[in-house]
Design a protein around this motif. Sequence first.
Motif, short mmCIF file in Angstrom:
data_model
loop_
_atom_site.label_atom_id
_atom_site.label_comp_id
_atom_site.label_asym_id
_atom_site.label_seq_id
_atom_site.Cartn_x
_atom_site.Cartn_y
_atom_site.Cartn_z
N ALA A 152 0.82 -1.22 0.00
CA ALA A 152 0.00 0.00 0.00
C ALA A 152 0.85 1.26 0.00
CB ALA A 152 -0.94 -0.01 1.21
N THR A 153 2.12 1.14 0.40
CA THR A 153 3.01 2.31 0.47
C THR A 153 4.35 1.99 -0.20
OG1 THR A 153 3.77 1.62 2.65
CG2 THR A 153 1.93 3.21 2.56
N PRO A 154 4.37 1.83 -1.51
CA PRO A 154 5.64 1.52 -2.19
C PRO A 154 6.61 2.69 -2.12
CG PRO A 154 3.94 2.01 -3.80
CD PRO A 154 3.25 1.98 -2.46
N ASP A 155 7.90 2.36 -1.99
CA ASP A 155 8.95 3.38 -2.01
C ASP A 155 9.26 3.79 -3.45
OD1 ASP A 155 9.42 3.58 0.68
OD2 ASP A 155 10.97 2.04 0.71
N ALA A 156 9.62 5.05 -3.62
CA ALA A 156 10.13 5.52 -4.91
C ALA A 156 11.64 5.33 -4.92
CB ALA A 156 9.78 6.98 -5.13
N GLY A 157 12.18 4.86 -6.03
CA GLY A 157 13.62 4.66 -6.14
C GLY A 157 13.97 3.96 -7.43
N ASN A 158 15.18 3.41 -7.49
CA ASN A 158 15.62 2.75 -8.72
C ASN A 158 16.33 1.42 -8.49
OD1 ASN A 158 18.25 3.77 -7.96
ND2 ASN A 158 17.69 5.70 -8.97
N TYR A 159 16.34 0.93 -7.24
CA TYR A 159 16.86 -0.43 -7.03
C TYR A 159 16.33 -0.99 -5.71
CZ TYR A 159 20.33 0.74 -3.39
OH TYR A 159 20.95 1.12 -2.22
N VAL A 160 16.30 -2.33 -5.64
CA VAL A 160 16.01 -3.03 -4.39
C VAL A 160 17.22 -3.89 -4.06
CG1 VAL A 160 13.51 -3.03 -4.72
CG2 VAL A 160 14.86 -4.97 -5.53
N GLN A 161 17.39 -4.19 -2.79
CA GLN A 161 18.52 -5.00 -2.35
C GLN A 161 18.04 -6.03 -1.35
OE1 GLN A 161 22.27 -3.04 -1.29
NE2 GLN A 161 22.39 -4.31 0.55
N PHE A 162 18.34 -7.30 -1.63
CA PHE A 162 18.06 -8.39 -0.71
C PHE A 162 19.36 -8.75 -0.01
CE2 PHE A 162 15.10 -8.68 -4.25
CZ PHE A 162 13.87 -8.81 -3.61
N ASP A 163 19.35 -8.71 1.31
CA ASP A 163 20.57 -8.89 2.09
C ASP A 163 20.79 -10.34 2.49
OD1 ASP A 163 21.16 -6.14 2.06
OD2 ASP A 163 19.81 -5.77 3.74
N ASN A 164 22.07 -10.76 2.46
CA ASN A 164 22.49 -12.07 2.96
C ASN A 164 21.66 -13.20 2.39
OD1 ASN A 164 24.67 -11.30 4.79
ND2 ASN A 164 23.06 -10.25 5.93
N VAL A 165 21.71 -13.31 1.06
CA VAL A 165 20.97 -14.35 0.36
C VAL A 165 21.95 -15.46 -0.02
CG1 VAL A 165 19.55 -14.90 -1.65
CG2 VAL A 165 19.33 -12.67 -0.54
N ASN A 166 21.60 -16.69 0.34
CA ASN A 166 22.37 -17.85 -0.09
C ASN A 166 21.62 -18.54 -1.23
OD1 ASN A 166 24.77 -18.55 1.89
ND2 ASN A 166 23.10 -17.70 3.12
N PRO A 167 22.34 -19.06 -2.22
CA PRO A 167 21.64 -19.80 -3.27
C PRO A 167 21.00 -21.07 -2.71
CG PRO A 167 24.02 -20.02 -3.51
CD PRO A 167 23.79 -19.00 -2.44
N ALA A 168 20.01 -21.59 -3.41
CA ALA A 168 19.37 -22.85 -3.00
C ALA A 168 20.38 -23.98 -3.10
CB ALA A 168 18.16 -23.11 -3.89
N THR A 169 20.00 -25.14 -2.60
CA THR A 169 20.92 -26.28 -2.57
C THR A 169 21.37 -26.69 -3.97
OG1 THR A 169 19.00 -27.75 -2.50
CG2 THR A 169 20.03 -27.16 -0.39
N ASP A 170 20.56 -26.38 -5.00
CA ASP A 170 20.96 -26.70 -6.38
C ASP A 170 21.75 -25.58 -7.02
OD1 ASP A 170 19.02 -24.80 -6.72
OD2 ASP A 170 17.77 -25.98 -8.10
N GLY A 171 22.12 -24.54 -6.24
CA GLY A 171 22.92 -23.45 -6.76
C GLY A 171 22.15 -22.38 -7.50
N SER A 172 20.83 -22.33 -7.33
CA SER A 172 20.03 -21.38 -8.08
C SER A 172 19.58 -20.21 -7.21
CB SER A 172 18.80 -22.07 -8.67
OG SER A 172 17.92 -22.49 -7.65
N LEU A 173 19.41 -19.08 -7.86
CA LEU A 173 18.78 -17.89 -7.28
C LEU A 173 17.74 -17.42 -8.29
CD1 LEU A 173 21.72 -15.75 -5.84
CD2 LEU A 173 19.88 -16.79 -4.54
N ALA A 174 16.51 -17.24 -7.83
CA ALA A 174 15.44 -16.78 -8.73
C ALA A 174 14.94 -15.43 -8.26
CB ALA A 174 14.30 -17.79 -8.78
N ILE A 175 14.81 -14.50 -9.19
CA ILE A 175 14.29 -13.16 -8.92
C ILE A 175 12.95 -13.02 -9.65
CG2 ILE A 175 14.70 -10.69 -9.21
CD1 ILE A 175 17.74 -11.44 -9.31
N LEU A 176 11.92 -12.61 -8.93
CA LEU A 176 10.60 -12.42 -9.51
C LEU A 176 10.22 -10.94 -9.43
CD1 LEU A 176 10.66 -15.46 -8.40
CD2 LEU A 176 8.17 -15.34 -8.57
N VAL A 177 9.76 -10.39 -10.54
CA VAL A 177 9.32 -9.00 -10.58
C VAL A 177 7.89 -8.99 -11.12
CG1 VAL A 177 9.82 -6.67 -11.38
CG2 VAL A 177 11.70 -8.30 -11.04
#
Length: 595
Positions: free
Chosen positions: A472-497
């Motif tokens: 309901a209150t989105p921030d204005a800006g030009n990037y998002v950052q996810f902190d301290n993310v480890n890949p899954a056990t199969d070595g994958s990282l998925a980003i959904l927009v």
Amino acid sequence: SRRVNLTTSAQSQGTNYTVNVSNVSDEAGALIPANSPVNFTAWKVVSGWVTREVYLGIPGAFVADLTTAPKYPDNPDQVTWSKTFELNNEPLLNQYGARLSAFLTPAVNGAHELFLNNDDEAEILLSTDQSSANLQSLGLFPLNAPPFDTAGFVTSPALTANQRYLLVGLVKQDGGDVYIQIGARPPGSAQAPETLPVLGGNLISTFINPDIGNVTFKQQPTNVTTAAGSRARFAVKVETEENPVYFQWRSGGTNIPGAIRSAYVTPVLTTGDSGKTYDVVVSVAGKDTTSAAATLTVVAGQPSNLQPYLGINFVGGGGGGPGGPMSAVDVAGVVLQENWNNLAGFAFDPATTPITLVAANGANTPVTLTLAATESWYSGTLASGDANGALLQGFVDTMAVTDPMVITLSNVPSGPYNVLVYSLGFDFSASYEQQFSVMGDGVHPSYHGKAETGLTYLQNPAFRRMLSTNPATPDAGNYVQFDNVNPATDGSLAILVMWESTNPGNGHQPAVNAIQLVRVNPVTETPSLGATIGAPGSLTLSWPASAAGFTLEASATVGPGASWTAVAGAPNPITTAGAWSVGIGATNRFFRLRQ
């Protein structure tokens, strides 16, 4: 009023002349004083430049539509000079034609193969000498997209080394993209066409007016003192009446390959770099102007624990927008890095076309990318003139308001990482309200942002993080950052927009301009945050060089439930030792450094 053409005897190139005017009245009837002098310099041939003439308001997609127009060839609407034999969506308009001309001076004898990229139809003409009267057509070419290939090439007649031949390229655009590029392969060369450069350098030359191309520096490079393990940034601002403007940065008087923007960011520095000098040569319309030199001082320090692993730059296009590919030395991003992977187009499926992604240090990585986007587009940020503008210029999207854009990175080495997703959209689309999520080994919050557009960014070029977890209150800006993310056990990282705007827009959504993986290494030194009372109602916060990579944040409370936000205007993330003044009021306010 009348235009009077004065024909002189042959002039000597680059020589200063004076015309004296007498017995002429201006449009108001006032007599110009007798023998009023006007000084000018005779045009001269300058190596490394091409003349570009643009004829506006001509419909049609064929060269004949240009060559039969009343204004062609003697009345172009725009005349500019380029350092390469190409035009790429300049200007960003519809329904016009262009003529590029230069003297081709081959380095060796024999017939040369001329390769062409063009949109729409184009024609190559080559003279038997320097005269336009002896131009001969080498053929018409239908649309042929980059890179150079055998679908668009022609073999010239035999040429004599070091002799000038007038070369002309014509292109006619009806709508959408417009470009023409010509490359040359000398006889006996086996170089692959797709690796050929666009014609430039000593192979080309053209007549240019020495009285134009003047540059005024509004901002000169300034001396920089920084800590070892960090970088330094040098920038200029210039004013000139001509376009385009070219930049070439130098260190100690030697060109830095690929450093061709208005700002230059160094590689990671050591104390051995201290004392180096940097300047930039600004080239406009055949004239080079050199800036003042700035000196670099590097003091002892240590690298940040945030180290870039790899970056992906989506090179956009469509609708006449230039894409913004980056050179290997272009340093950009929230966490500064070079060697960005430039991915053009919008279909990246390693199952059919394996893509080897390069790391920030230039080495190959095992990481591959899968992305089911359906379009690449542009934002307009390239006008900022620096590498960050190029990074945010192109973006990919799905042209849909219902389906998420899924970006999958496979074979990612074990983390942890900070995952940064850059999002900045098209000026004339709907508001870019989007949800960002990441899937790896663990659960991470989804962020809701209102991504800026290119015009908003150009008004204040800077990175602004979108941190809201409330749709309901989105921030204005030009990037998002996810902190301290480890890949899954199969070595994958998925980003959904996912598109969240109530406005369906015009199809260019959701937008992803770039992706960055940043390694989070253990902190070897904990920086301290100092505070001193300044003027009434203000506090000065200070930090050492070891705070590099940290963000200065503030909150009205501490403990569980505290809402920490980045201090507005502070140099976040911090890159070196520094200080910042903040206002204090009657309520509590707490400050911290966070990484």
